[in-house]
Motif scaffolding. Structure first.
Motif, PDB file in Angstrom:
ATOM      1  N   ALA A 176      41.766 -22.101   7.213  1.00  0.00           N
ATOM      2  CA  ALA A 176      40.989 -20.898   7.279  1.00  0.00           C
ATOM      3  C   ALA A 176      42.160 -19.725   7.593  1.00  0.00           C
ATOM      4  O   ALA A 176      43.037 -19.902   8.399  1.00  0.00           O
ATOM      5  CB  ALA A 176      39.999 -21.236   8.637  1.00  0.00           C
ATOM      6  N   VAL A 180      40.205 -15.699  11.429  1.00  0.00           N
ATOM      7  CA  VAL A 180      38.859 -15.811  11.534  1.00  0.00           C
ATOM      8  C   VAL A 180      38.078 -16.008  12.730  1.00  0.00           C
ATOM      9  O   VAL A 180      38.910 -16.677  13.818  1.00  0.00           O
ATOM     10  CB  VAL A 180      38.555 -17.271  10.561  1.00  0.00           C
ATOM     11  CG1 VAL A 180      39.363 -18.378  11.440  1.00  0.00           C
ATOM     12  CG2 VAL A 180      37.093 -17.483  10.318  1.00  0.00           C
ATOM     13  N   TYR A 182      34.059 -16.667  14.659  1.00  0.00           N
ATOM     14  CA  TYR A 182      32.755 -16.689  14.397  1.00  0.00           C
ATOM     15  C   TYR A 182      31.939 -16.304  15.656  1.00  0.00           C
ATOM     16  O   TYR A 182      32.251 -16.633  17.081  1.00  0.00           O
ATOM     17  CB  TYR A 182      32.465 -18.210  14.405  1.00  0.00           C
ATOM     18  CG  TYR A 182      33.135 -18.963  13.200  1.00  0.00           C
ATOM     19  CD1 TYR A 182      32.802 -18.938  12.031  1.00  0.00           C
ATOM     20  CD2 TYR A 182      34.308 -19.837  13.521  1.00  0.00           C
ATOM     21  CE1 TYR A 182      33.605 -19.379  10.841  1.00  0.00           C
ATOM     22  CE2 TYR A 182      35.088 -20.280  12.570  1.00  0.00           C
ATOM     23  CZ  TYR A 182      34.649 -19.994  11.227  1.00  0.00           C
ATOM     24  OH  TYR A 182      35.676 -20.666  10.079  1.00  0.00           O
ATOM     25  N   GLU A 187      27.145 -19.610  12.162  1.00  0.00           N
ATOM     26  CA  GLU A 187      28.348 -19.119  11.439  1.00  0.00           C
ATOM     27  C   GLU A 187      29.224 -20.032  10.889  1.00  0.00           C
ATOM     28  O   GLU A 187      29.654 -20.408  10.021  1.00  0.00           O
ATOM     29  CB  GLU A 187      28.864 -17.780  11.955  1.00  0.00           C
ATOM     30  CG  GLU A 187      28.026 -16.521  11.664  1.00  0.00           C
ATOM     31  CD  GLU A 187      28.831 -15.338  11.960  1.00  0.00           C
ATOM     32  OE1 GLU A 187      30.001 -15.603  12.448  1.00  0.00           O
ATOM     33  OE2 GLU A 187      28.063 -14.194  12.135  1.00  0.00           O
ATOM     34  N   ALA A 188      29.679 -20.854  12.494  1.00  0.00           N
ATOM     35  CA  ALA A 188      30.714 -21.939  12.081  1.00  0.00           C
ATOM     36  C   ALA A 188      30.172 -23.035  11.135  1.00  0.00           C
ATOM     37  O   ALA A 188      30.860 -23.485  10.268  1.00  0.00           O
ATOM     38  CB  ALA A 188      31.046 -22.333  13.461  1.00  0.00           C
ATOM     39  N   ARG A 189      28.835 -23.509  11.346  1.00  0.00           N
ATOM     40  CA  ARG A 189      28.337 -24.458  10.537  1.00  0.00           C
ATOM     41  C   ARG A 189      28.238 -23.958   9.146  1.00  0.00           C
ATOM     42  O   ARG A 189      28.498 -24.754   8.140  1.00  0.00           O
ATOM     43  CB  ARG A 189      26.936 -24.815  11.061  1.00  0.00           C
ATOM     44  CG  ARG A 189      27.080 -25.587  12.445  1.00  0.00           C
ATOM     45  CD  ARG A 189      25.943 -26.252  12.765  1.00  0.00           C
ATOM     46  NE  ARG A 189      25.973 -26.872  14.018  1.00  0.00           N
ATOM     47  CZ  ARG A 189      25.907 -26.365  15.064  1.00  0.00           C
ATOM     48  NH1 ARG A 189      25.110 -24.864  15.337  1.00  0.00           N
ATOM     49  NH2 ARG A 189      25.638 -26.775  16.512  1.00  0.00           N
ATOM     50  N   ALA A 190      27.951 -22.724   9.039  1.00  0.00           N
ATOM     51  CA  ALA A 190      27.653 -22.306   7.543  1.00  0.00           C
ATOM     52  C   ALA A 190      28.981 -22.149   6.771  1.00  0.00           C
ATOM     53  O   ALA A 190      29.140 -22.506   5.641  1.00  0.00           O
ATOM     54  CB  ALA A 190      27.115 -20.643   7.552  1.00  0.00           C
ATOM     55  N   ALA A 191      30.077 -21.845   7.599  1.00  0.00           N
ATOM     56  CA  ALA A 191      31.639 -21.754   6.962  1.00  0.00           C
ATOM     57  C   ALA A 191      32.125 -23.177   6.944  1.00  0.00           C
ATOM     58  O   ALA A 191      33.194 -23.317   6.255  1.00  0.00           O
ATOM     59  CB  ALA A 191      32.533 -20.831   7.913  1.00  0.00           C
ATOM     60  N   GLY A 192      31.374 -24.391   7.333  1.00  0.00           N
ATOM     61  CA  GLY A 192      31.790 -25.712   7.229  1.00  0.00           C
ATOM     62  C   GLY A 192      32.914 -25.921   8.341  1.00  0.00           C
ATOM     63  O   GLY A 192      33.805 -26.884   8.097  1.00  0.00           O
ATOM     64  N   ALA A 193      33.144 -25.202   9.295  1.00  0.00           N
ATOM     65  CA  ALA A 193      34.195 -25.422  10.386  1.00  0.00           C
ATOM     66  C   ALA A 193      33.657 -25.994  11.626  1.00  0.00           C
ATOM     67  O   ALA A 193      34.593 -26.517  12.331  1.00  0.00           O
ATOM     68  CB  ALA A 193      34.799 -23.801  10.904  1.00  0.00           C
ATOM     69  N   GLY A 202      39.352 -19.826  14.414  1.00  0.00           N
ATOM     70  CA  GLY A 202      37.783 -19.743  14.843  1.00  0.00           C
ATOM     71  C   GLY A 202      37.617 -20.118  15.948  1.00  0.00           C
ATOM     72  O   GLY A 202      36.305 -20.033  16.631  1.00  0.00           O
TER      73      GLY A 202
END
Length: 217
Positions: A176, A180, A182, A187-193, A202
């Motif tokens: 990342a 970055v 969040y 948002e973190a889950r949507a980004a897969g982080a 992040g």
């Protein structure tokens, strides 16, 4: 003067059909009776001025007296032997009675020993049963402990596998950008982080509410 002598005729023996005759043994009183009769016969014969020893009656009575005397002596000997045998039998009976009492005493002692041995065996059996129950209880505890250990080992194995999988997943994920961030865990889950660990791009304290170093768990 003629005097009749007592009739001591021969008597049959051996049963009604034997046909054998034997002179009957005279009883004790017969010996004295014959002697008295001979004395009376001699006295009567002397009174008649005759020699009593020449008469057939005298000789018969003398023979009878001699026979009666011999039989009396034999009877006395038989009686002595019977008394001796009776005394010996009495002694044997007393000895057997003493042996029987000794045997009974030994049997009583043996029975008492057997009873004590049986009681000891019963007590030993009860102790063995109690130990068997204890062993069963311990075996059940060991089984439970082995099950718990197996569960723990399985949990450790799963944790180790997860721990090994995490670095590989982190290494395969694209890096990342350093800037970055969040706004929230969505948002973190949507980004897969998610989850975001301290030191990862992040990561921020507002994502790690419990402060354990892992955000968006």
């Amino acid at each position: 003067m003629t005097t009749d002598a007592p009739d001591f005729s021969d008597q049959p023996i051996g049963g009604p059909n034997s046909g054998v005759k034997k002179r009957r043994r005279l009883p004790r009183w017969a010996v004295g009776a014959i002697a008295a009769f001979i004395a009376l016969f001699v006295g009567v014969s002397i009174g008649n001025s005759a020699d009593p020893t020449d008469s057939a009656e005298y000789r018969e009575l003398a023979d009878r007296l001699e026979t009666a005397t011999v039989e009396h002596e034999q009877t006395e000997r038989d009686l002595d032997e019977t008394r001796s045998a009776l005394a010996e039998t009495t002694d044997q009976v007393a000895t057997l009675q003493a042996d029987l009492e000794d045997a009974q005493g030994a049997a009583d002692v043996a029975l008492a020993d057997m009873e004590a041995h049986r009681q000891a065996l019963d007590q030993r059996e009860a102790e063995l049963d109690e130990r068997a129950e204890e062993l069963d209880t311990r075996r059940a505890d060991l089984d439970d402990r082995e099950g718990a250990i197996a569960n723990r080992e399985e949990a450790v194995t799963v944790a180790e596998q997860e721990a090994e999988a995490r670095p590989r997943a982190a290494a395969s994920a694209p890096a990342a950008p350093a800037s970055v961030s969040y706004r929230n865990c969505s948002e973190a889950r949507a980004a897969g982080a998610a989850p975001v660990r301290r030191g990862d791009p992040g990561y921020a304290s507002h994502l790690d509410r419990d402060g354990d170093g892992v955000g968006c768990e």
